[in-house]
Write an enzyme that holds these catalytic residues in place. Structure first.
Site, PDB file in Angstrom:
ATOM      1  N   TRP A   7       0.814  -1.239   0.000  1.00 55.54           N
ATOM      2  CA  TRP A   7       0.000   0.000   0.000  1.00 55.54           C
ATOM      3  C   TRP A   7       0.836   1.273   0.000  1.00 55.54           C
ATOM      4  CZ3 TRP A   7      -5.327   0.655   2.703  1.00 55.54           C
ATOM      5  CH2 TRP A   7      -6.242  -0.203   2.080  1.00 55.54           C
ATOM      6  N   LYS A   8       2.142   1.117   0.077  1.00 55.95           N
ATOM      7  CA  LYS A   8       3.037   2.292   0.084  1.00 55.95           C
ATOM      8  C   LYS A   8       2.544   3.328   1.103  1.00 55.95           C
ATOM      9  CE  LYS A   8       3.882   1.420  -4.759  1.00 55.95           C
ATOM     10  NZ  LYS A   8       4.839   1.733  -5.789  1.00 55.95           N
ATOM     11  N   HIS A  94      13.106  -2.236  -1.420  1.00 55.89           N
ATOM     12  CA  HIS A  94      12.227  -1.698  -2.466  1.00 55.89           C
ATOM     13  C   HIS A  94      12.965  -0.579  -3.217  1.00 55.89           C
ATOM     14  CE1 HIS A  94       8.866   0.119  -4.534  1.00 55.89           C
ATOM     15  NE2 HIS A  94       8.163  -0.980  -4.274  1.00 55.89           N
ATOM     16  N   GLU A 163      11.372  -6.763  -9.354  1.00 58.11           N
ATOM     17  CA  GLU A 163      10.593  -5.578  -9.702  1.00 58.11           C
ATOM     18  C   GLU A 163      11.439  -4.645 -10.564  1.00 58.11           C
ATOM     19  OE1 GLU A 163       7.173  -4.885  -6.758  1.00 58.11           O
ATOM     20  OE2 GLU A 163       8.889  -3.793  -6.012  1.00 58.11           O
ATOM     21  N   GLY A 169       4.708   1.328 -11.199  1.00 57.28           N
ATOM     22  CA  GLY A 169       3.799   2.475 -11.310  1.00 57.28           C
ATOM     23  C   GLY A 169       3.727   3.109 -12.685  1.00 57.28           C
ATOM     24  N   SER A 202       3.474  -2.818 -11.897  1.00 59.77           N
ATOM     25  CA  SER A 202       2.270  -2.538 -12.695  1.00 59.77           C
ATOM     26  C   SER A 202       1.357  -3.746 -12.921  1.00 59.77           C
ATOM     27  CB  SER A 202       2.658  -1.925 -14.040  1.00 59.77           C
ATOM     28  OG  SER A 202       3.214  -0.644 -13.838  1.00 59.77           O
ATOM     29  N   GLY A 223       1.388  -3.103  -6.176  1.00 60.18           N
ATOM     30  CA  GLY A 223       1.343  -1.781  -5.543  1.00 60.18           C
ATOM     31  C   GLY A 223       0.000  -1.118  -5.792  1.00 60.18           C
ATOM     32  N   GLY A 224      -0.018  -0.177  -6.742  1.00 58.08           N
ATOM     33  CA  GLY A 224      -1.205   0.629  -7.030  1.00 58.08           C
ATOM     34  C   GLY A 224      -2.514  -0.149  -7.047  1.00 58.08           C
TER      35      GLY A 224
HETATM   36  C1  PEP Z   1       5.530  -1.861  -5.893  1.00 56.62           C
HETATM   37  O1  PEP Z   1       5.668  -0.705  -5.498  1.00 56.62           O
HETATM   38  O2  PEP Z   1       6.039  -2.801  -5.280  1.00 56.62           O
HETATM   39  C2  PEP Z   1       4.745  -2.081  -7.104  1.00 56.62           C
HETATM   40  C3  PEP Z   1       4.804  -3.235  -7.673  1.00 56.62           C
HETATM   41  O3  PEP Z   1       3.991  -1.001  -7.548  1.00 56.62           O
HETATM   42  P1  PEP Z   1       2.972  -0.963  -8.780  1.00 56.62           P
HETATM   43  O4  PEP Z   1       2.188  -2.254  -8.778  1.00 56.62           O
HETATM   44  O5  PEP Z   1       2.118   0.213  -8.524  1.00 56.62           O
HETATM   45  O6  PEP Z   1       3.789  -0.856 -10.016  1.00 56.62           O
END
Ligand code: PEP
Length: 241
Positions: A7-8, A94, A163, A169, A202, A223-224
């Site tokens: 959830w950042k 991260h 990642e 994002g 993403s 994430g998002g």
């Molecule tokens: C993350 O921050 O670990 C991530 C995967 O973000 P997002 O899914 O938004 O790209």
């Protein structure tokens, strides 16, 4: 398969209401073999734990301090403190923290102390766009793995989250064949049993159909899309459909 929600720095007490849908889903057959783990901001860990009391959704944190013991570190929390309040996982390394200067050496210390505290570690690695263009992906990943896991023999509580920084994002994801090769490459770095490997960057309900084709992936770090319960549930459902 593991589905980890990062959830950042988002969420407040009101956000807890959005979890009702996920709780219901976690108790249904539709969850299949999916295991859900939420990593909210520190401020919400306790509230999430209470909210998930009667279901199998696990909790993690998004970072920890590298020190094993208490100390004069204003604004920080160590792995032992996280375990003490009931977290079982912690995200370490991260790219949003690496970007701010978190080094491989510091990440290694954090991982060691998180393991000592009996937390499961979601260890993030990934190349930047520049490094990808320079065809340095393998070199970067090798270095991050070597230094991040230096002198850590027992890797049973470690998950590696691949990642790519350029995919976080941005809505972009690697080509299926590239991702397959990279995941195989990461696995090849481990002589005996490889840690579980997750993909993050993403992930959403539209691209999961392609991502799930790579059947050597053990799960996704989201994430998002994880802040929207419907989207997060759809990702799990589509992984199994
Ligand atoms: C993350 O921050 O670990 C991530 C995967 O973000 P997002 O899914 O938004 O790209």
């Amino acid at each position: 398969m593991y589905f980890i929600a990062n959830w950042k720095m988002y969420g407040d007490i009101k956000s807890l209401n959005t979890l009702n849908r996920v709780i219901k889903f976690s108790k249904s057959k539709e969850i299949n073999k999916g295991r859900l783990i939420y990593c909210p901001p520190y401020t919400l860990i306790n509230s999430f734990l209470k909210k998930f009391k009667n279901c199998l959704i696990d909790i993690g944190a998004q970072n920890c301090h590298e020190n094993e013991t208490y100390g004069p570190h204003t604004g920080f929390i160590n792995a032992r403190m996280l375990k003490n309040i009931g977290a079982n996982y912690v995200i370490i390394g991260h790219s949003e923290n690496r970007e701010k200067g978190e080094s491989n050496r510091l990440i290694n210390l954090k991982i060691k102390n998180a393991i000592k505290a009996k937390l499961k570690v979601i260890f993030c690695i990934g190349e930047t766009l520049k490094e990808k263009r320079q065809k340095k992906t393998r070199q970067i990943l090798s270095k991050q793995i070597k230094l991040g896991l230096d002198k850590i023999k027992n890797k049973s509580n470690i998950f590696i989250a691949y990642e790519p920084v350029w995919a976080i994002g941005t809505g972009m994801i690697p080509k299926t064949e590239d991702l397959l090769k990279t995941i195989k490459f990461i696995k090849s770095k481990f002589k005996s049993k490889s840690p579980k490997i997750l993909y993050g960057g993403s992930v959403n309900p539209n691209n999961i159909k392609n991502l799930k084709k790579i059947n050597i992936i053990d799960g996704f770090l989201v994430g998002g899309a994880s802040q929207n319960s419907k989207k997060f549930i759809d990702i799990v459902k589509k992984t199994y459909s």
